[in-house]
Design an enzyme around this catalytic site. Structure first.
Site, short mmCIF file in Angstrom:
data_model
loop_
_atom_site.label_atom_id
_atom_site.label_comp_id
_atom_site.label_asym_id
_atom_site.label_seq_id
_atom_site.Cartn_x
_atom_site.Cartn_y
_atom_site.Cartn_z
N HIS A 34 0.86 -1.18 0.00
CA HIS A 34 0.00 0.00 0.00
C HIS A 34 0.90 1.24 0.00
CE1 HIS A 34 1.02 0.19 4.21
NE2 HIS A 34 0.49 -1.01 4.43
N HIS A 37 4.05 1.36 2.24
CA HIS A 37 5.25 0.68 1.73
C HIS A 37 5.94 1.53 0.66
CE1 HIS A 37 2.72 -2.95 2.91
NE2 HIS A 37 3.82 -3.12 3.62
N GLY A 147 8.53 1.46 8.74
CA GLY A 147 7.48 2.45 8.96
C GLY A 147 7.32 2.77 10.44
N GLN A 148 7.00 4.02 10.69
CA GLN A 148 6.78 4.50 12.06
C GLN A 148 5.50 3.89 12.66
OE1 GLN A 148 8.91 6.97 13.14
NE2 GLN A 148 7.94 7.40 15.10
N ASP A 150 4.76 0.84 12.90
CA ASP A 150 5.23 -0.22 13.79
C ASP A 150 6.37 0.37 14.62
OD1 ASP A 150 3.66 -2.61 12.83
OD2 ASP A 150 4.53 -1.92 10.96
N GLN A 153 8.43 -2.03 16.70
CA GLN A 153 9.27 -2.87 15.83
C GLN A 153 10.54 -2.11 15.42
OE1 GLN A 153 7.92 -5.54 12.47
NE2 GLN A 153 8.34 -3.70 11.27
N ARG A 187 -3.79 -5.07 6.72
CA ARG A 187 -4.92 -5.70 7.42
C ARG A 187 -6.21 -4.89 7.32
NH1 ARG A 187 -0.58 -7.49 11.23
NH2 ARG A 187 -0.60 -9.78 11.16
O1 PAF Z 1 6.71 -4.84 9.25
C1 PAF Z 1 6.67 -5.89 8.57
O2 PAF Z 1 6.05 -5.94 7.50
C2 PAF Z 1 7.37 -7.13 9.07
O3 PAF Z 1 7.30 -7.23 10.46
C3 PAF Z 1 8.82 -7.26 8.59
C4 PAF Z 1 9.69 -6.12 9.12
C5 PAF Z 1 8.86 -7.23 7.06
C6 PAF Z 1 9.44 -8.57 9.08
O4 PAF Z 1 8.73 -9.67 8.61
#
Ligand code: PAF
Length: 291
Positions: A34, A37, A147-148, A150, A153, A187
Site C-alpha cells: 500500500h 510501503h 514504517g513508524q 510499527d 518494531q 490488514r
Molecule cells: O513490518 C513488517 O512488514 C514485518 O514485520 C517485517 C519487518 C517485514 C518482518 O517480517
C-alpha cells in the site's frame, strides 16, 4: 525489475551491484503493498543506488492463533506496484528457503519486546528480529527502511542493530494515512464498512490524548481513560492496550514528560489494528505533528 526467489540469486545480484560500487537500500515487507510501503521505497530510492524490496510473510512472527494463513498475498499486484515505484529487485523466497528443515536459530531482543505489542503477542518480536537479521545477512544493505506505524518494531530493530553490530543504518519513515486518518495497513482489507468506520476512532483517540496533554494534563491515567472512552464508544471494538509510554524505553509513564509515545492496539471485529503518535513535552509545552 528482477524477481529473485533464492538466497543465491540475491547474493549474485548484490555482488554485481557491490562490484560496481553501488549502495543498497532494503525495504523489508510482507507484501500486499500500500502507499505506506511505497513511501519507504521513495525514501530508499532517494538515498541509495539500488533498492531491493523483500516480500515474505514470515511465519515465525505469527502466533498459533494469528492470521498467518489468511494474511493477504498478491505477488503479481505487488510486482506491478513495486516496478511503478522503481524498485530494482524483489526478493520473494518460499518459506523453505528462509527456514529449511532443521532450522534452529533465533534472535531475541530483551526488555523492549516485553511491553506493548510484545506483551499481547508473545514470540512476535523474536520472529521479526530473526527474519530481519537473516534479511540483513542475505542482502547486506547499507540502509534499511521501516514504517513508524510499527514504532515498537523499529525501536527493537534499532536496538538489535546496535547490540549485534550490524553494519546497516535504520531509517524510519512517517505513518501514511488514508484521507480520513486511518493508518495504512495491509490488514485494513479485512474490515467491513462498519468496522472501517469504527477503526477511525484509533486516530481520533490519539489526537484526543495529544490534545488533552497539550492543554496541560500530565497524568497518564487520565489521558488513557479519555482515549479508552473514545474507542469503546464505537461498535465492534475491543481494546488490547492503550499506552502512554516513554518513547525511548517504551516503559509506561505515570507523569507525562519528555518524548512521549501514545500507542494503541485495538481489535475491530477480528482485526487487530495499531497506531501511534509521538509528542515532545518540554518546558511544560507539548508539541506534536498535527495532521
Ligand atoms: O513490518 C513488517 O512488514 C514485518 O514485520 C517485517 C519487518 C517485514 C518482518 O517480517
Amino acid at each position: 525489475m528482477k524477481l529473485l526467489e533464492t538466497i543465491e540469486a540475491v547474493h549474485n545480484y548484490v555482488n554485481t551491484a557491490r562490484r560496481l560500487g553501488r549502495s543498497i537500500g532494503l525495504v523489508p515487507t510482507m507484501g500486499y503493498l500500500h502507499a505506506g510501503h511505497l513511501s519507504l521505497v521513495r525514501k530508499a530510492r532517494e538515498q541509495n543506488d539500488v533498492v531491493i524490496m523483500s516480500i515474505f510473510v514470515n511465519p515465525t512472527q505469527f502466533g498459533p492463533e494469528e492470521d498467518f494463513s489468511r494474511y493477504p498475498r498478491d505477488l503479481e499486484r505487488d510486482q506491478e506496484l513495486a516496478a511503478g515505484a522503481e524498485v530494482d529487485a524483489i526478493f520473494a523466497p518460499p518459506v523453505a528457503e528462509m527456514y529449511p528443515e532443521g532450522y534452529a536459530t533465533y534472535v531475541q531482543v530483551e526488555g523492549l519486546t516485553e511491553v506493548l505489542c510484545g506483551a499481547s503477542r508473545p514470540g512476535h518480536f523474536r520472529g521479526v528480529t530473526t527474519v530481519v537479521s537473516k534479511l540483513f545477512n542475505i542482502v547486506q544493505p547499507d540502509r534499511a527502511y521501516f514504517g513508524q506505524k510499527d514504532y515498537q518494531q523499529a525501536q527493537v530493530i534499532k536496538r538489535m542493530v546496535r547490540d549485534l553490530n550490524f553494519p546497516v543504518e535504520i531509517i524510519t519513515v512517517p505513518i501514511v494515512r488514508e484521507a480520513d486518518g486511518l493508518a495504512m495497513s495491509s490488514r485494513n482489507k479485512y474490515l467491513t464498512p462498519e468496522q472501517r468506520r469504527s477503526a477511525l476512532a484509533l486516530y481520533r483517540a490519539l489526537n484526543l490524548g495529544a490534545g488533552i496533554i497539550k492543554s496541560g494534563e500530565r497524568r497518564a491515567a487520565a489521558v488513557r481513560k479519555a482515549m479508552e472512552t473514545e474507542i469503546t464508544a464505537q461498535p465492534q471494538t475491543r481494546i488490547d492496550y492503550i499506552a502512554v509510554s516513554d518513547a525511548d524505553t517504551l516503559q509506561p509513564l505515570e507523569e507525562i514528560a519528555g518524548r512521549v509515545l501514545l500507542a494503541l492496539a485495538v481489535w475491530v471485529g477480528n482485526t487487530r489494528l495499531i497506531d501511534n503518535l509521538i509528542l515532545e513535552v518540554k518546558d511544560d509545552v507539548a508539541h506534536y505533528d498535527e495532521k
